[in-house]
Design a protein around this motif. Structure first.
Motif, PDB file in Angstrom:
ATOM      1  N   GLU A  85       0.804  -1.222   0.000  1.00  0.00           N
ATOM      2  CA  GLU A  85       0.000   0.000   0.000  1.00  0.00           C
ATOM      3  C   GLU A  85       0.835   1.270   0.000  1.00  0.00           C
ATOM      4  N   ASN A  86       2.072   1.192   0.485  1.00  0.00           N
ATOM      5  CA  ASN A  86       2.902   2.389   0.503  1.00  0.00           C
ATOM      6  C   ASN A  86       3.768   2.518  -0.748  1.00  0.00           C
ATOM      7  N   VAL A  87       3.596   1.603  -1.703  1.00  0.00           N
ATOM      8  CA  VAL A  87       4.319   1.678  -2.971  1.00  0.00           C
ATOM      9  C   VAL A  87       3.430   2.383  -3.992  1.00  0.00           C
ATOM     10  N   VAL A  88       3.962   3.438  -4.587  1.00  0.00           N
ATOM     11  CA  VAL A  88       3.215   4.225  -5.571  1.00  0.00           C
ATOM     12  C   VAL A  88       3.805   3.981  -6.956  1.00  0.00           C
ATOM     13  N   VAL A  89       2.988   3.446  -7.859  1.00  0.00           N
ATOM     14  CA  VAL A  89       3.411   3.234  -9.244  1.00  0.00           C
ATOM     15  C   VAL A  89       3.278   4.564  -9.986  1.00  0.00           C
ATOM     16  N   GLN A  90       4.400   5.079 -10.462  1.00  0.00           N
ATOM     17  CA  GLN A  90       4.431   6.395 -11.091  1.00  0.00           C
ATOM     18  C   GLN A  90       4.827   6.302 -12.563  1.00  0.00           C
ATOM     19  N   TRP A  91       4.085   7.019 -13.408  1.00  0.00           N
ATOM     20  CA  TRP A  91       4.486   7.237 -14.800  1.00  0.00           C
ATOM     21  C   TRP A  91       4.817   8.710 -14.971  1.00  0.00           C
ATOM     22  N   ASP A  92       5.916   8.987 -15.637  1.00  0.00           N
ATOM     23  CA  ASP A  92       6.231  10.367 -15.995  1.00  0.00           C
ATOM     24  C   ASP A  92       7.025  10.368 -17.288  1.00  0.00           C
ATOM     25  N   GLN A  93       7.300  11.558 -17.819  1.00  0.00           N
ATOM     26  CA  GLN A  93       8.003  11.669 -19.096  1.00  0.00           C
ATOM     27  C   GLN A  93       9.365  12.330 -18.960  1.00  0.00           C
ATOM     28  N   PHE A  94       9.915  12.345 -17.747  1.00  0.00           N
ATOM     29  CA  PHE A  94      11.165  13.061 -17.508  1.00  0.00           C
ATOM     30  C   PHE A  94      12.377  12.204 -17.885  1.00  0.00           C
ATOM     31  N   SER A  95      12.756  12.300 -19.150  1.00  0.00           N
ATOM     32  CA  SER A  95      13.932  11.583 -19.635  1.00  0.00           C
ATOM     33  C   SER A  95      15.161  12.476 -19.483  1.00  0.00           C
ATOM     34  N   ASN A  96      16.290  12.026 -20.013  1.00  0.00           N
ATOM     35  CA  ASN A  96      17.523  12.795 -19.903  1.00  0.00           C
ATOM     36  C   ASN A  96      17.869  13.562 -21.172  1.00  0.00           C
TER      37      ASN A  96
ATOM     38  N   GLU B 239      11.506  10.224  -0.904  1.00  0.00           N
ATOM     39  CA  GLU B 239      11.435   8.924  -0.223  1.00  0.00           C
ATOM     40  C   GLU B 239      12.120   8.990   1.133  1.00  0.00           C
ATOM     41  N   GLU B 240      13.214   9.688   1.203  1.00  0.00           N
ATOM     42  CA  GLU B 240      13.944   9.798   2.473  1.00  0.00           C
ATOM     43  C   GLU B 240      13.150  10.604   3.494  1.00  0.00           C
ATOM     44  N   SER B 241      12.528  11.688   3.047  1.00  0.00           N
ATOM     45  CA  SER B 241      11.806  12.544   3.988  1.00  0.00           C
ATOM     46  C   SER B 241      10.469  11.960   4.417  1.00  0.00           C
ATOM     47  N   LEU B 242       9.826  11.197   3.519  1.00  0.00           N
ATOM     48  CA  LEU B 242       8.511  10.644   3.837  1.00  0.00           C
ATOM     49  C   LEU B 242       8.595   9.287   4.527  1.00  0.00           C
ATOM     50  N   LYS B 243       9.670   8.558   4.299  1.00  0.00           N
ATOM     51  CA  LYS B 243       9.925   7.259   4.953  1.00  0.00           C
ATOM     52  C   LYS B 243       8.981   6.142   4.524  1.00  0.00           C
ATOM     53  N   ASP B 244       7.667   6.379   4.546  1.00  0.00           N
ATOM     54  CA  ASP B 244       6.712   5.297   4.281  1.00  0.00           C
ATOM     55  C   ASP B 244       6.233   5.273   2.833  1.00  0.00           C
ATOM     56  N   VAL B 245       6.882   6.025   1.953  1.00  0.00           N
ATOM     57  CA  VAL B 245       6.490   6.069   0.549  1.00  0.00           C
ATOM     58  C   VAL B 245       7.630   5.535  -0.306  1.00  0.00           C
TER      59      VAL B 245
ATOM     60  N   SER C  87       1.071  12.938  -0.553  1.00  0.00           N
ATOM     61  CA  SER C  87       2.175  13.457   0.270  1.00  0.00           C
ATOM     62  C   SER C  87       3.456  13.572  -0.539  1.00  0.00           C
ATOM     63  N   TYR C  88       3.640  12.654  -1.461  1.00  0.00           N
ATOM     64  CA  TYR C  88       4.804  12.669  -2.338  1.00  0.00           C
ATOM     65  C   TYR C  88       4.741  13.844  -3.319  1.00  0.00           C
ATOM     66  N   VAL C  89       3.559  14.084  -3.912  1.00  0.00           N
ATOM     67  CA  VAL C  89       3.381  15.227  -4.803  1.00  0.00           C
ATOM     68  C   VAL C  89       3.621  16.534  -4.039  1.00  0.00           C
ATOM     69  N   ASN C  90       3.176  16.568  -2.804  1.00  0.00           N
ATOM     70  CA  ASN C  90       3.425  17.750  -1.982  1.00  0.00           C
ATOM     71  C   ASN C  90       4.921  17.995  -1.815  1.00  0.00           C
ATOM     72  N   CYS C  91       5.667  16.924  -1.652  1.00  0.00           N
ATOM     73  CA  CYS C  91       7.122  17.041  -1.546  1.00  0.00           C
ATOM     74  C   CYS C  91       7.727  17.529  -2.860  1.00  0.00           C
TER      75      CYS C  91
END
Length: 435
Positions: A30-41, A59-65, A329-333
């Motif tokens: 439940e604390n794993v968030v599957v993310q899609w984005d387009q930020f390539s290099n 991830e470091e600041s939220l701990k549970d995400v 919470s992650y988006v807020n970060c």
């Protein structure tokens, strides 16, 4: 603002992404968030270094995400996400475009979660009224816009100096600059419309500078028809640019990347496009790169430019409540004031809410600071992007009709009549988005 993907390539990309999402769903907690984005290099939206760093920070600041990330090419994420939604494989968190009309479709069908409670909880007051409207449906918020997209004119400072040209302050001066570039045997504007979406961006800019934001809203959200005099002036202007040699020969058969290469290779004096390609422009230019805003075309229209959110964060309605909370919470970060600097310095991406003073103080290229300083100087008069504002069915008419218009295969009246017909059909079907 972003291009579409070839269907065959899209199918391959989507299939691989859907497989990953399915596989991750089998092991995700439940604390794993599957993310899609387009930020390539590299390429459009090349903010991958910023994204990589901020995932670690958050991830470091939220701990549970925990973020399980998939990068989908920016030229395909719109269709990949759409296919995922139709297959009930919507990722927990998606950063995709566009907002407004397309997002409203996801909200209407219950595929994305309403975010009003998270807006209140985290105080996302940096998202102003304009952006809130574009990310709402029937009074509820369904996405968090992050990056600001702006349209402007990139120009080759060395070529301007060589030809004795000054940055134009009026539309008459802009036309004079173009004529002098033509007289010198150079290409005035590197423009290619094989992909069809570039003409939509250019028309969006021209239309805003003939109609103004208030004039556009009379059509998009009111009863004014497309056949009004200001829209006709926009159509006439765009077609005249094509007839008068503002663009390279055969521009309807030239791709967007090829047009950018003409400019970066020093063969064209200007190119008119957006901040989404700042990375490639800044890295690829072998000359001193400048930018200016196209002046108003109609005399009674105030200065402004096309703007919008590059993409927006959307949370799946089918995610568990714990995952929704974790994603929020992650988006807020990611969008927090302290992390804006990373987006700017490592991604050349300027988040909504970034101030001019912050940009001045941060370590980013002068052209980035200059582009946003100019584009964000007119927030009350900046205007709409067509293919994220009109319904999808209208966009699919707009693409070919614009190609015919600028290529001289249809008159301005014929173009506007076709648009009005598709517009009326979309409204009758209840497809119109209103903020």
């Amino acid at each position: 603002m972003k291009p579409e993907l070839n269907y065959r390539d899209l199918t391959k990309v989507t299939a691989s992404v859907l497989m990953l999402a399915t596989a991750s769903g089998a092991v995700a907690q439940e604390n794993v968030v599957v993310q899609w984005d387009q930020f390539s290099n590299a390429g459009i939206t090349a903010a991958g270094p910023a994204m990589d760093e901020l995932i670690k920070v958050c991830e470091e600041s939220l701990k549970d995400v925990k973020i399980l990330r998939t990068v989908v090419p920016s030229i395909g994420i719109r269709e990949s996400y759409r296919l995922a939604v139709s297959a009930d494989k919507t990722p927990d968190l998606g950063y995709t475009w566009p907002a407004a009309s397309v997002l409203a479709g996801y909200a209407r069908t219950g595929k994305v979660a309403p975010l009003d409670d998270y807006y209140k909880k985290y105080g996302w007051d940096n998202v102003n009224t304009f952006y809130r409207g574009r990310n709402s449906y029937q009074g509820k918020l369904y996405a968090v816009p992050m990056e600001q997209d702006l349209m402007g004119v990139y120009y080759n400072k060395a070529m301007f100096a060589e030809l004795g040209l000054q940055v134009p302050k009026t539309y008459a001066e802009f036309k004079d600059v173009v004529e002098k570039i033509k007289a010198a045997g150079r290409i005035p504007i590197a423009f290619g419309n094989r992909d069809r979406w570039p003409a939509t961006n250019t028309m969006s800019l021209i239309m805003g500078l003939t109609s103004g934001r208030a004039g556009e809203e009379k059509v998009f959200f009111g009863d004014e028809p497309w056949t009004n005099p200001k829209f006709k002036l926009a159509a006439e202007t765009f077609q005249q640019w094509g007839k008068d040699g503002y663009f390279p020969r055969g521009f309807n058969g030239i791709g967007y990347d090829e047009a950018n290469a003409l400019f970066l290779g020093g063969r064209a004096a200007m190119t008119i496009t957006g901040t989404w390609v700042l990375q490639d422009m800044a890295r690829g230019a072998k000359f001193d790169l400048g930018v200016f805003m196209l002046p108003p075309i109609a005399e009674d229209v105030p200065a402004g430019t096309m703007w919008g959110e590059g993409s927006q964060w959307q949370i799946s309605a089918s995610a568990t409540q714990n995952v929704k909370d974790a994603a929020a919470s992650y988006v807020n970060c990611l969008t927090s004031k302290e992390n804006r600097k990373t987006w700017v310095e490592k991604g050349f991406l300027v988040p909504i809410g970034t101030t001019a003073d912050e940009l001045k103080a941060w370590n980013t290229l002068p052209v980035v600071k200059d582009f946003y300083a100019q584009g964000l100087n007119t927030p009350d008069t900046n205007f709409y992007d067509l293919h994220t504002t009109v319904p999808e069915s209208v966009t699919q008419v707009l693409y070919p009709e614009l190609q015919k218009l600028v290529g001289g295969e249809a008159t301005p009246d014929q173009f506007l009549a076709a648009m009005q017909a598709s517009w009326k059909t979309a409204i009758d079907k209840g497809e119109r988005w209103v903020p």
